[in-house]
Design an enzyme around this catalytic site. Sequence first.
Site, PDB file in Angstrom:
ATOM      1  N   VAL A   1       9.379  -3.032  -7.897  1.00  0.00           N
ATOM      2  CA  VAL A   1       8.763  -2.813  -9.608  1.00  0.00           C
ATOM      3  C   VAL A   1       9.525  -2.028  -9.924  1.00  0.00           C
ATOM      4  O   VAL A   1       9.792  -2.279 -11.170  1.00  0.00           O
ATOM      5  CB  VAL A   1       7.389  -2.464  -9.242  1.00  0.00           C
ATOM      6  CG1 VAL A   1       6.979  -2.943 -10.630  1.00  0.00           C
ATOM      7  CG2 VAL A   1       6.827  -3.949  -8.178  1.00  0.00           C
TER       8      VAL A   1
ATOM      9  N   LYS B   1      -2.473   0.471  -7.817  1.00  0.00           N
ATOM     10  CA  LYS B   1      -4.144   0.197  -7.843  1.00  0.00           C
ATOM     11  C   LYS B   1      -4.545   1.453  -7.091  1.00  0.00           C
ATOM     12  O   LYS B   1      -5.895   1.416  -7.005  1.00  0.00           O
ATOM     13  CB  LYS B   1      -3.660  -1.139  -7.277  1.00  0.00           C
ATOM     14  CG  LYS B   1      -3.858  -1.816  -5.615  1.00  0.00           C
ATOM     15  CD  LYS B   1      -2.840  -2.719  -6.058  1.00  0.00           C
ATOM     16  CE  LYS B   1      -1.163  -2.600  -5.214  1.00  0.00           C
ATOM     17  NZ  LYS B   1      -0.739  -3.586  -5.053  1.00  0.00           N
TER      18      LYS B   1
ATOM     19  N   GLY C   1      -0.683  -8.305 -11.089  1.00  0.00           N
ATOM     20  CA  GLY C   1       0.028  -8.499 -11.245  1.00  0.00           C
ATOM     21  C   GLY C   1       0.935  -8.370 -12.601  1.00  0.00           C
ATOM     22  O   GLY C   1       0.573  -7.841 -13.898  1.00  0.00           O
TER      23      GLY C   1
ATOM     24  N   ILE D   1      -0.997 -10.636 -15.291  1.00  0.00           N
ATOM     25  CA  ILE D   1      -1.435 -11.531 -15.631  1.00  0.00           C
ATOM     26  C   ILE D   1      -2.351 -10.166 -16.221  1.00  0.00           C
ATOM     27  O   ILE D   1      -2.909  -8.876 -15.818  1.00  0.00           O
ATOM     28  CB  ILE D   1      -2.689 -11.586 -15.199  1.00  0.00           C
ATOM     29  CG1 ILE D   1      -1.753 -12.907 -13.818  1.00  0.00           C
ATOM     30  CG2 ILE D   1      -4.076 -12.586 -15.284  1.00  0.00           C
ATOM     31  CD1 ILE D   1      -3.106 -12.965 -13.095  1.00  0.00           C
TER      32      ILE D   1
ATOM     33  N   GLY E   1       9.009 -10.871  -1.560  1.00  0.00           N
ATOM     34  CA  GLY E   1       9.142  -9.367  -2.392  1.00  0.00           C
ATOM     35  C   GLY E   1       6.978  -9.340  -2.555  1.00  0.00           C
ATOM     36  O   GLY E   1       6.617  -8.756  -3.312  1.00  0.00           O
TER      37      GLY E   1
ATOM     38  N   GLU F   1       2.665  -6.035   0.812  1.00  0.00           N
ATOM     39  CA  GLU F   1       2.623  -4.000   0.695  1.00  0.00           C
ATOM     40  C   GLU F   1       3.646  -3.824   1.985  1.00  0.00           C
ATOM     41  O   GLU F   1       4.007  -4.970   2.908  1.00  0.00           O
ATOM     42  CB  GLU F   1       1.454  -3.364   1.011  1.00  0.00           C
ATOM     43  CG  GLU F   1       0.499  -4.025   0.029  1.00  0.00           C
ATOM     44  CD  GLU F   1       0.615  -3.742  -1.598  1.00  0.00           C
ATOM     45  OE1 GLU F   1       0.658  -2.438  -1.479  1.00  0.00           O
ATOM     46  OE2 GLU F   1       1.298  -4.469  -2.530  1.00  0.00           O
TER      47      GLU F   1
ATOM     48  N   LYS G   1      -8.198  -3.954  -5.811  1.00  0.00           N
ATOM     49  CA  LYS G   1      -8.073  -4.299  -7.745  1.00  0.00           C
ATOM     50  C   LYS G   1      -9.626  -4.778  -8.079  1.00  0.00           C
ATOM     51  O   LYS G   1     -10.126  -4.422  -9.043  1.00  0.00           O
ATOM     52  CB  LYS G   1      -7.240  -5.766  -7.188  1.00  0.00           C
ATOM     53  CG  LYS G   1      -5.524  -4.909  -6.953  1.00  0.00           C
ATOM     54  CD  LYS G   1      -5.327  -6.638  -6.645  1.00  0.00           C
ATOM     55  CE  LYS G   1      -3.851  -6.002  -6.297  1.00  0.00           C
ATOM     56  NZ  LYS G   1      -2.861  -7.013  -6.167  1.00  0.00           N
TER      57      LYS G   1
ATOM     58  N   GLY H   1       4.907 -10.398  -7.038  1.00  0.00           N
ATOM     59  CA  GLY H   1       6.820 -10.391  -7.370  1.00  0.00           C
ATOM     60  C   GLY H   1       7.214  -9.456  -8.684  1.00  0.00           C
ATOM     61  O   GLY H   1       6.597  -8.687  -9.137  1.00  0.00           O
TER      62      GLY H   1
HETATM   63  N1  HSE Z   1       1.050  -7.227  -1.717  1.00  0.00           N
HETATM   64  C1  HSE Z   1       0.324  -7.304  -3.244  1.00  0.00           C
HETATM   65  C2  HSE Z   1      -0.049  -9.102  -3.640  1.00  0.00           C
HETATM   66  C3  HSE Z   1       1.384  -6.580  -4.250  1.00  0.00           C
HETATM   67  O1  HSE Z   1       0.346  -9.878  -2.750  1.00  0.00           O
HETATM   68  O2  HSE Z   1      -0.582  -9.686  -4.143  1.00  0.00           O
HETATM   69  C4  HSE Z   1       0.597  -7.111  -6.088  1.00  0.00           C
HETATM   70  O3  HSE Z   1      -0.548  -6.204  -6.408  1.00  0.00           O
END
Ligand code: HSE
Length: 397
Positions: free
Chosen positions: A12, A101, A130, A132, A183, A186, A201, A298
């Site tokens: 990121v 998060k 992400g 959104i 990618g 986590e 989240k 991503g």
């Molecule tokens: N590992 C998280 C996912 C990354 O797959 O949504 C984004 O928060």
Amino acid sequence: MIKAAILGYGVVGYGVYEIIRKNEQSITRKTGGNTITVKHILDLRDFPDHEQPELFTKNYDDILNDPEVSIVVEVMGGLKPAYEYSKAALLAGKNVITSNKELVAEYGTELMALAKENNVNYLFEASVGGGIPIIRPLNQCLAANEIEEIYGILNGTTNYILTKMVAEGADFASALSEAQRLGYAERNPEADVEGYDACRKIAILASLASGKYVNWRNVPTEGITKITKSDVKFAEKYHAVIKLVGMAKINDGKVYSRVCPMVIPSGHQLSEVNDVFNAILVKGDSIGDVMFYGRGAGKLPTASAVVADVIDAAKHIHINKLITWKAAKEDFMIDPETASCQYFVRANAENVIDSFPGAENLGGENGEWFFVTQDMTEADFKAAFAGRGAYIRVLEA
Ligand code: HSE
């Protein structure tokens, strides 16, 4: 000219740097003429081949003590040292933008209060969904509504895995390693597949929607590791798909929240959300249903939400935007045992269905029998089921 620093040059962080460089002109237009440049990047690794190697430092004090830096982008992930670094930056009168998060779900209450005291902002659009937009819509565009329900597919990795299992009959391990290669996952895949990431989240969204800090520890969480190919097959027979869902219901100031795999009947808006895509369905008392959909993980999607916050901070350098929830003194979480839904059951004996009057029999294979119960409370279901197999909750259509 606004100077920013990036903490953590992972997927990121790299995306944030790239977008700020690539879109400099349009970003300057959107800030009202202020160009944003990256002055420092903090990372323990060396990047000798980078186009601007002079930006890199291993010493956070270079950033903290630089009066020119007014925006700190924390994309390190994890609690340590992200918490200390974020707190120090806010106390030094710098804005902090994060995609973290875990940190927001744990210390967001304190960090937002610190931002307010220091007349700066702590912004975290990229922490949920992400790329959104969902944090800002909940805070601003939907602010006139009482939010009653949130249902989200909030983890791209698990959605990617489940989609591959359904569409390609892929096994769990190969779908996970593909998500890691792309990618999405986590660093520790347990956070994705056991639902911990989705839990943080939905806790953030439930806190925003209710105005009270929902501690993620009070959100019962189950992951997707126990879902079998037979579950997928018999869910299909029921004209449904299985997805990992984070949900929150808010009623009269009380909150019911949970993360678990759910059987989603086809035709439901969330049933069509596939691959790495995330979606969040929000029900407000005035607007009714509104759905947010896009890439939930991503490099560039997540970085685009981070940079949007950087632009927002640049436009409000010393104006606190008051994104907030408060720590509540009273217990406002609804006992999950009192919540009710239908259950999709994989039973280990044919007669288990006899304990569930009105259940819809889906048949069976290889010593397992599948059926869907009528609507019943969690407590009643568990008492009747008595651990005779496994079950997945059904999302009401
Ligand atoms: N590992 C998280 C996912 C990354 O797959 O949504 C984004 O928060």
